[in-house]
Design a protein around this motif. Sequence first.
Motif, PDB file in Angstrom:
ATOM      1  N   ASN A 377       0.813  -1.212   0.000  1.00 43.22           N
ATOM      2  CA  ASN A 377       0.000   0.000   0.000  1.00 43.22           C
ATOM      3  C   ASN A 377       0.848   1.263   0.000  1.00 43.22           C
ATOM      4  OD1 ASN A 377      -2.934  -0.851   0.276  1.00 43.22           O
ATOM      5  ND2 ASN A 377      -2.016  -2.026   1.944  1.00 43.22           N
ATOM      6  N   GLU A 378       2.055   1.187   0.566  1.00 36.04           N
ATOM      7  CA  GLU A 378       2.904   2.363   0.719  1.00 36.04           C
ATOM      8  C   GLU A 378       3.806   2.628  -0.474  1.00 36.04           C
ATOM      9  OE1 GLU A 378       2.847  -0.178   2.865  1.00 36.04           O
ATOM     10  OE2 GLU A 378       2.198   0.581   4.836  1.00 36.04           O
ATOM     11  N   TYR A 379       4.311   1.577  -1.110  1.00 35.82           N
ATOM     12  CA  TYR A 379       5.369   1.780  -2.097  1.00 35.82           C
ATOM     13  C   TYR A 379       5.229   0.802  -3.265  1.00 35.82           C
ATOM     14  CZ  TYR A 379       7.639  -2.496  -0.575  1.00 35.82           C
ATOM     15  OH  TYR A 379       7.908  -3.811  -0.305  1.00 35.82           O
ATOM     16  N   LEU A 380       6.002   1.108  -4.309  1.00 33.00           N
ATOM     17  CA  LEU A 380       6.118   0.259  -5.484  1.00 33.00           C
ATOM     18  C   LEU A 380       7.600   0.122  -5.791  1.00 33.00           C
ATOM     19  CD1 LEU A 380       5.003  -1.121  -8.077  1.00 33.00           C
ATOM     20  CD2 LEU A 380       4.795   1.173  -9.080  1.00 33.00           C
ATOM     21  N   ALA A 381       8.140  -1.093  -5.695  1.00 36.94           N
ATOM     22  CA  ALA A 381       9.559  -1.338  -5.948  1.00 36.94           C
ATOM     23  C   ALA A 381       9.740  -1.882  -7.351  1.00 36.94           C
ATOM     24  CB  ALA A 381      10.117  -2.325  -4.913  1.00 36.94           C
ATOM     25  N   LEU A 382      10.518  -1.174  -8.162  1.00 36.94           N
ATOM     26  CA  LEU A 382      10.739  -1.540  -9.559  1.00 36.94           C
ATOM     27  C   LEU A 382      12.148  -2.092  -9.742  1.00 36.94           C
ATOM     28  CD1 LEU A 382       9.209   1.666 -11.177  1.00 36.94           C
ATOM     29  CD2 LEU A 382       8.080  -0.542 -10.867  1.00 36.94           C
ATOM     30  N   GLU A 383      12.290  -3.049 -10.636  1.00 39.20           N
ATOM     31  CA  GLU A 383      13.603  -3.582 -10.976  1.00 39.20           C
ATOM     32  C   GLU A 383      14.262  -2.645 -11.985  1.00 39.20           C
ATOM     33  OE1 GLU A 383      13.123  -7.550 -12.332  1.00 39.20           O
ATOM     34  OE2 GLU A 383      12.296  -8.289 -10.442  1.00 39.20           O
ATOM     35  N   GLY A 384      15.481  -2.238 -11.700  1.00 40.80           N
ATOM     36  CA  GLY A 384      16.171  -1.315 -12.590  1.00 40.80           C
ATOM     37  C   GLY A 384      15.734   0.121 -12.335  1.00 40.80           C
TER      38      GLY A 384
END
Length: 453
Positions: A377-384
């Motif tokens: 809900n707090e964040y979105l972690a992307l590769e690269g």
Amino acid sequence: MGRATALHQGEKRLVFLESRRKSEELSYELRELGVETFLSHSSLAVEERRRSERAFAESRNCVIVATSTLELGVDIGDLDRVIQVDSPRTVASFLQRLGRTGRRSGSERNMLFLVTERNQLPLAAAILLLWERGFVEPVAPPPQPRHLTAQQLLAVALQEGSFGAHCWRSWWGDLALMDDGEEVLQYLQNEEFLAADGDLLMIGPSAEKNFGRRHFMDLLSSFTVEKQLRVLAGTKEIGFVSPLALPPESERGTKPLVLNGYGWRVLDVDWRRFVVDVHPEPRRGDVRWTSGPIALSFELMRAQRDVLLGATPGVTLSARAKKALAGLREDDQADVSANALVIRDKPAGRELWTWAGLRANATFAAALGAPVASMDNEYLALEGIVSLDDIRRANVAEAVPAIDRAAVDALKFSAALPPGLAARTLAERFTDRPGAQQIAAASWEVLQAEGTV
């Protein structure tokens, strides 16, 4: 937790929790402390719940522990106090629970929040902040329930024996539910869910195969429930548990269940009948039910961000709550900024601290099209590394989150929809385009290990 909720002796207390498992644990603890305790949640037998509600209504110095089952619609008499353990997930739930008190002449509405987990304190404060601001979640039906379109077409064929292929709309008029009716109807014919005799359509062999059991009972109910084991003590029904709750057969003598706030030793499991036979057990047990990720709203997550930036609801906070809130703000200061949303660069990629909720994050991830390492809900972690220009150019207008095939198969009547349409039907339930648009339009502050750049 048990000792805290045993406060206010001599009063009639209703305690709300967000999970069945925690309500079972608390009920057991309170009884161990000698508190007259009743319990209500959706996996208890109906008669057990009604018995608890009747006994609670007639008692005075007692506690009833409940999940959302007692938010509304059940008369449990006058209450002195509502206690909320951790935070409800919506302002609407908070208001329903608060409204359980203050009904007696001369009394006031009141609620005591008891926060037991670190992440629940800013969430509870955010709920209260939204309440002060006059916000309540709007009531909205699920978007585009095409699986119910298929169910309605099949149900008319079952009810009437047949219906006209070119006059089916007369049954529903301009009801939005049937907006995609032509596409669904064509699929039902192509896959032999409906068989044609001239212009008439009737139940076909695929409908018989998928929904024909028990005289089409599955077709006549539009919802599904988790498959649970029925728990019996002799002939008395106690409630229902997930198969995941059962200890291995070799450990059933040492690992009891807890259900309705009491311990139970498992005697036998009849998988054919899906029944568990139990016997009272004086030791504390455990229980669990299946659950998935909890998607919180965009508004609630942005209010939680406001709390971490210093906003405090105008309610009475204990000294411990004030100290804990100050500690949270210090610990999480790298994840929030007053002037922008925060991007944290990590060796494996970028974390976008959106504070937008799981649905908005999933929708924005679909619009970006970049590989996702994880999201909450707090964040979105992307590769690269995804550039700020990529973020700003993300087209969320048609974006829908990716949905696991198993989740699509679990959607009732999904077999009667084209696979792509079934997947989109479910995906749209988890879509938050307005929230995703706000992510794309946001100002960003990029932090690296060395600091802000």
